[in-house]
Design a protein around this motif. Structure first.
Motif, short mmCIF file in Angstrom:
data_model
loop_
_atom_site.label_atom_id
_atom_site.label_comp_id
_atom_site.label_asym_id
_atom_site.label_seq_id
_atom_site.Cartn_x
_atom_site.Cartn_y
_atom_site.Cartn_z
N ILE A 119 -3.34 -18.93 -55.47
CA ILE A 119 -4.34 -18.58 -54.47
C ILE A 119 -3.62 -18.27 -53.17
O ILE A 119 -2.93 -19.14 -52.61
CB ILE A 119 -5.34 -19.73 -54.27
CG1 ILE A 119 -6.00 -20.13 -55.60
CG2 ILE A 119 -6.41 -19.35 -53.24
CD1 ILE A 119 -6.71 -21.46 -55.55
N ASP A 120 -3.72 -17.02 -52.70
CA ASP A 120 -3.02 -16.59 -51.48
C ASP A 120 -1.56 -17.02 -51.50
O ASP A 120 -1.06 -17.71 -50.60
CB ASP A 120 -3.70 -17.16 -50.23
CG ASP A 120 -5.10 -16.61 -50.00
OD1 ASP A 120 -5.46 -15.60 -50.64
OD2 ASP A 120 -5.83 -17.17 -49.17
N THR B 120 0.11 -13.73 -61.22
CA THR B 120 -1.33 -13.58 -61.03
C THR B 120 -1.73 -14.24 -59.73
O THR B 120 -1.38 -15.40 -59.49
CB THR B 120 -2.12 -14.21 -62.19
OG1 THR B 120 -1.68 -13.64 -63.43
CG2 THR B 120 -3.62 -13.96 -62.04
N ALA B 121 -2.46 -13.51 -58.87
CA ALA B 121 -2.86 -14.02 -57.56
C ALA B 121 -4.31 -13.67 -57.28
O ALA B 121 -4.76 -12.55 -57.57
CB ALA B 121 -1.97 -13.43 -56.46
N VAL B 122 -5.02 -14.63 -56.74
CA VAL B 122 -6.36 -14.38 -56.19
C VAL B 122 -6.21 -14.40 -54.68
O VAL B 122 -5.76 -15.40 -54.10
CB VAL B 122 -7.38 -15.45 -56.65
CG1 VAL B 122 -8.78 -15.09 -56.14
CG2 VAL B 122 -7.38 -15.57 -58.17
N ILE B 123 -6.55 -13.29 -54.04
CA ILE B 123 -6.33 -13.12 -52.61
C ILE B 123 -7.66 -13.22 -51.88
O ILE B 123 -8.60 -12.47 -52.16
CB ILE B 123 -5.66 -11.76 -52.30
CG1 ILE B 123 -4.36 -11.61 -53.09
CG2 ILE B 123 -5.42 -11.61 -50.81
CD1 ILE B 123 -3.28 -12.59 -52.72
N LEU C 49 -0.12 -22.20 -53.26
CA LEU C 49 -1.19 -22.99 -53.88
C LEU C 49 -1.44 -22.48 -55.30
O LEU C 49 -1.81 -21.32 -55.50
CB LEU C 49 -2.46 -22.90 -53.04
CG LEU C 49 -3.60 -23.85 -53.42
CD1 LEU C 49 -3.20 -25.30 -53.26
CD2 LEU C 49 -4.84 -23.55 -52.56
N TYR C 50 -1.26 -23.39 -56.28
CA TYR C 50 -1.27 -22.99 -57.69
C TYR C 50 -2.36 -23.74 -58.45
O TYR C 50 -2.55 -24.95 -58.28
CB TYR C 50 0.10 -23.30 -58.31
CG TYR C 50 0.23 -23.00 -59.78
CD1 TYR C 50 0.08 -21.70 -60.26
CD2 TYR C 50 0.51 -24.02 -60.69
CE1 TYR C 50 0.21 -21.41 -61.62
CE2 TYR C 50 0.65 -23.74 -62.05
CZ TYR C 50 0.50 -22.44 -62.50
OH TYR C 50 0.63 -22.15 -63.84
#
Length: 312
Positions: free
Chosen positions: A23-24, A31-34, A14-15
């Motif tokens: 995202i996850d 760059t990732a938001v977990i 998911l971008y």
């Protein structure tokens, strides 16, 4: 204005192109938001990771040096910028450190729930509510036929089992919740914990969430009939399929993971149908986007009242 392409799926997951982050992600990303530390949401090998301190600690325990090149630790409810997108982590109630991801761009709010639950759980931060224009919700159990039972009533079932119990559970999140529930509602039981669960318990305790009374497993203890409950991860549970002198149970919200018809423990850490409807009522979105399950039932339920888009 709601942007239909604010998030989309590609080969990595998911971008969000407006902030240039994933995202996850399912494959390593720049760059990732977990949202939380379960392995299906938190892989190793990302360059820059934004997450809560508890999520980072568990990822570092599990992945060591490959967890991430850089961890950017974000506190709950404290906004930060990634590109032109303002991101805020909101407690999700799924497990320790689990976060909903609120993304704000050009005056529009998009809330990604990650995995979340509404049921009380003393081993993690309770879910918090914010309003949003778009709710991006997991829909694992988005079916009106699926209503999760009360976890306290479920755990009290083991009070009637006088033999030792081999209790299968995921090591992260579920095991700590079970320790707490058993300590509170089946206090005569003596809880033994598999050695792979102990380091995770240590992180929980360091973060101020003490699961309850337990001790590390000892083979001699389980040979005594004294109402022991031995909590083990799935692989170990499966390897004990021929174990004698114990009652085998697996704690899960999935029917296919229940191992006998006489005794079941339906304890889920996900939202059910009623929970999702409550979430929509509380967050008041103009649109609902679904992922990690099926959104067909929600689309049929809301019809023209709320636009429902199925992302995958």
């Amino acid at each position: 204005m709601i942007l239909d392409d604010f998030v989309s799926f590609d080969e990595k997951g998911l971008y969000c192109k407006y902030g240039d982050f994933y995202i996850d992600p399912q494959l390593p990303a720049t760059t990732a938001v977990i949202s939380h530390a379960h392995a299906d949401h938190a892989i190793s090998g990302n360059n820059n990771v934004y997450c809560t301190r508890a999520t980072a600690s568990i990822m570092q325990l599990r992945y060591d040096r490959t967890a991430a090149k850089v961890f950017n630790i974000a506190a709950f409810n404290e906004p930060f910028k990634i590109g032109k997108v303002t991101v805020t982590l909101i407690p999700a109630g799924h497990m320790i450190g689990s976060a909903q991801i609120l993304m704000e761009y050009e005056g529009t709010r998009y809330l990604y729930t990650g995995d979340y639950k509404l049921q009380p759980d003393a081993t993690c931060e309770p879910i918090e509510w914010v309003t949003t224009d778009v709710l991006i919700t997991e829909s694992t159990f988005a079916n009106p036929e699926i209503i999760h039972p009360d976890p306290v009533a479920e755990i009290r079932k083991i009070n009637d089992i006088k033999s030792n119990i081999l209790l299968g559970a995921y090591a992260l999140g579920k095991s700590q919740r079970l320790i707490n529930l058993i300590t509170e509602h089946a206090p005569q039981k003596k809880i033994l914990v598999h050695h792979k669960i102990m380091p995770i318990n240590a992180i929980y305790e360091k973060m101020g969430f003490h699961p309850g009374k337990y001790q590390i497993y000892g083979r001699k203890l389980m040979k005594v009939q004294d109402e022991f409950v031995y909590i083990v991860p799935p692989f170990t549970f499966d390897s004990y399929i021929r174990a004698t002198g114990v009652k085998r149970l697996f704690a899960s919200g999935w029917k296919n993971l229940q191992v006998n018809n006489q005794d079941t423990l339906f304890i889920s850490d996900h939202v059910d149908w009623n929970d999702i409807l409550q979430t929509i009522a509380n967050t008041r979105p103009k649109q609902v986007w679904t992922l990690h399950g099926k959104g067909d039932h929600l689309k049929a339920y809301f019809k023209d009242d709320i636009f429902v888009k199925i992302l995958n």
